[in-house]
Design an enzyme around this catalytic site. Structure first.
Site, mmCIF file in Angstrom:
data_model
loop_
_atom_site.group_PDB
_atom_site.id
_atom_site.type_symbol
_atom_site.label_atom_id
_atom_site.label_comp_id
_atom_site.label_asym_id
_atom_site.label_seq_id
_atom_site.Cartn_x
_atom_site.Cartn_y
_atom_site.Cartn_z
ATOM 1 N N TYR A 1 0.840 -1.201 0.000
ATOM 2 C CA TYR A 1 0.000 0.000 0.000
ATOM 3 C C TYR A 1 0.873 1.248 0.000
ATOM 4 O O TYR A 1 0.667 2.170 -0.802
ATOM 5 C CB TYR A 1 -0.927 -0.008 1.220
ATOM 6 C CG TYR A 1 -1.893 1.142 1.249
ATOM 7 C CD1 TYR A 1 -3.131 1.045 0.634
ATOM 8 C CD2 TYR A 1 -1.562 2.334 1.884
ATOM 9 C CE1 TYR A 1 -4.026 2.111 0.647
ATOM 10 C CE2 TYR A 1 -2.444 3.402 1.909
ATOM 11 C CZ TYR A 1 -3.675 3.281 1.290
ATOM 12 O OH TYR A 1 -4.548 4.347 1.303
ATOM 13 N N HIS B 1 1.472 4.109 -3.095
ATOM 14 C CA HIS B 1 1.232 5.544 -2.910
ATOM 15 C C HIS B 1 2.499 6.360 -3.111
ATOM 16 O O HIS B 1 2.430 7.502 -3.564
ATOM 17 C CB HIS B 1 0.596 5.811 -1.549
ATOM 18 C CG HIS B 1 -0.862 5.561 -1.556
ATOM 19 N ND1 HIS B 1 -1.395 4.298 -1.453
ATOM 20 C CD2 HIS B 1 -1.909 6.410 -1.710
ATOM 21 C CE1 HIS B 1 -2.711 4.385 -1.519
ATOM 22 N NE2 HIS B 1 -3.049 5.654 -1.683
ATOM 23 N N TYR C 1 -2.718 16.434 1.495
ATOM 24 C CA TYR C 1 -3.335 15.112 1.544
ATOM 25 C C TYR C 1 -2.350 14.150 2.200
ATOM 26 O O TYR C 1 -1.237 13.958 1.727
ATOM 27 C CB TYR C 1 -3.646 14.662 0.119
ATOM 28 C CG TYR C 1 -4.547 13.454 -0.034
ATOM 29 C CD1 TYR C 1 -4.872 12.623 1.021
ATOM 30 C CD2 TYR C 1 -5.072 13.141 -1.282
ATOM 31 C CE1 TYR C 1 -5.697 11.528 0.845
ATOM 32 C CE2 TYR C 1 -5.900 12.050 -1.472
ATOM 33 C CZ TYR C 1 -6.208 11.250 -0.399
ATOM 34 O OH TYR C 1 -7.023 10.162 -0.584
ATOM 35 N N TRP D 1 -6.913 3.872 -10.817
ATOM 36 C CA TRP D 1 -6.264 3.781 -9.507
ATOM 37 C C TRP D 1 -7.030 2.828 -8.599
ATOM 38 O O TRP D 1 -6.443 1.992 -7.923
ATOM 39 C CB TRP D 1 -6.146 5.172 -8.875
ATOM 40 C CG TRP D 1 -5.468 5.132 -7.543
ATOM 41 C CD1 TRP D 1 -6.049 5.262 -6.327
ATOM 42 C CD2 TRP D 1 -4.072 4.920 -7.302
ATOM 43 N NE1 TRP D 1 -5.109 5.153 -5.336
ATOM 44 C CE2 TRP D 1 -3.887 4.946 -5.911
ATOM 45 C CE3 TRP D 1 -2.970 4.714 -8.123
ATOM 46 C CZ2 TRP D 1 -2.634 4.766 -5.315
ATOM 47 C CZ3 TRP D 1 -1.724 4.547 -7.536
ATOM 48 C CH2 TRP D 1 -1.568 4.569 -6.155
ATOM 49 N N TRP D 2 -8.352 2.941 -8.586
ATOM 50 C CA TRP D 2 -9.153 2.045 -7.768
ATOM 51 C C TRP D 2 -8.923 0.588 -8.154
ATOM 52 O O TRP D 2 -8.778 -0.272 -7.284
ATOM 53 C CB TRP D 2 -10.631 2.371 -7.903
ATOM 54 C CG TRP D 2 -11.085 3.636 -7.259
ATOM 55 C CD1 TRP D 2 -10.393 4.442 -6.393
ATOM 56 C CD2 TRP D 2 -12.350 4.247 -7.434
ATOM 57 N NE1 TRP D 2 -11.159 5.510 -6.026
ATOM 58 C CE2 TRP D 2 -12.367 5.420 -6.643
ATOM 59 C CE3 TRP D 2 -13.478 3.926 -8.184
ATOM 60 C CZ2 TRP D 2 -13.476 6.260 -6.579
ATOM 61 C CZ3 TRP D 2 -14.582 4.765 -8.126
ATOM 62 C CH2 TRP D 2 -14.576 5.912 -7.328
#
Length: 101
Positions: free
Chosen positions: A15, A19, A38, A73-74
């Protein structure tokens, strides 16, 4: 904005890696949607993720969900975290109860 999500316990490193290598077009789409400051935080005990981001216009930001880049991306993230049928992350939006400038 504050949101809760969940990543699978054996996928923490993946993960973070994904990112750290955010698709350039996804980065651009986020910026174009007005997202800034963010950050995503991980609770390693539970796999819970806390996302914090500031947006200029919530409706404009939410429209990113219809973009091709966001859907890519999802799909990329779907194998490593809890997702909905459309591959979007299962997300709980949080209500701000305190803010300190």
């Amino acid at each position: 904005m504050g949101q809760l999500m969940h990543v699978y316990r054996d996928k923490y490193e993946e993960y973070e890696k994904r990112h750290n290598n955010l698709f350039p077009k996804m980065r651009e789409a986020l910026k174009d949607a007005g997202a800034h400051n963010y950050s995503i935080f991980l609770d390693k005990e539970t796999g819970n993720l806390f996302a914090y981001l500031e947006v200029d216009d919530v409706e404009k930001y939410n429209a990113i969900a219809e973009s091709e880049e966001c859907k890519k991306w999802w799909a990329y993230m779907e194998p490593i975290m809890d997702t909905n049928e459309d591959k979007s992350p299962v997300t709980l939006d949080l209500h701000e109860v305190f803010h300190l400038d």
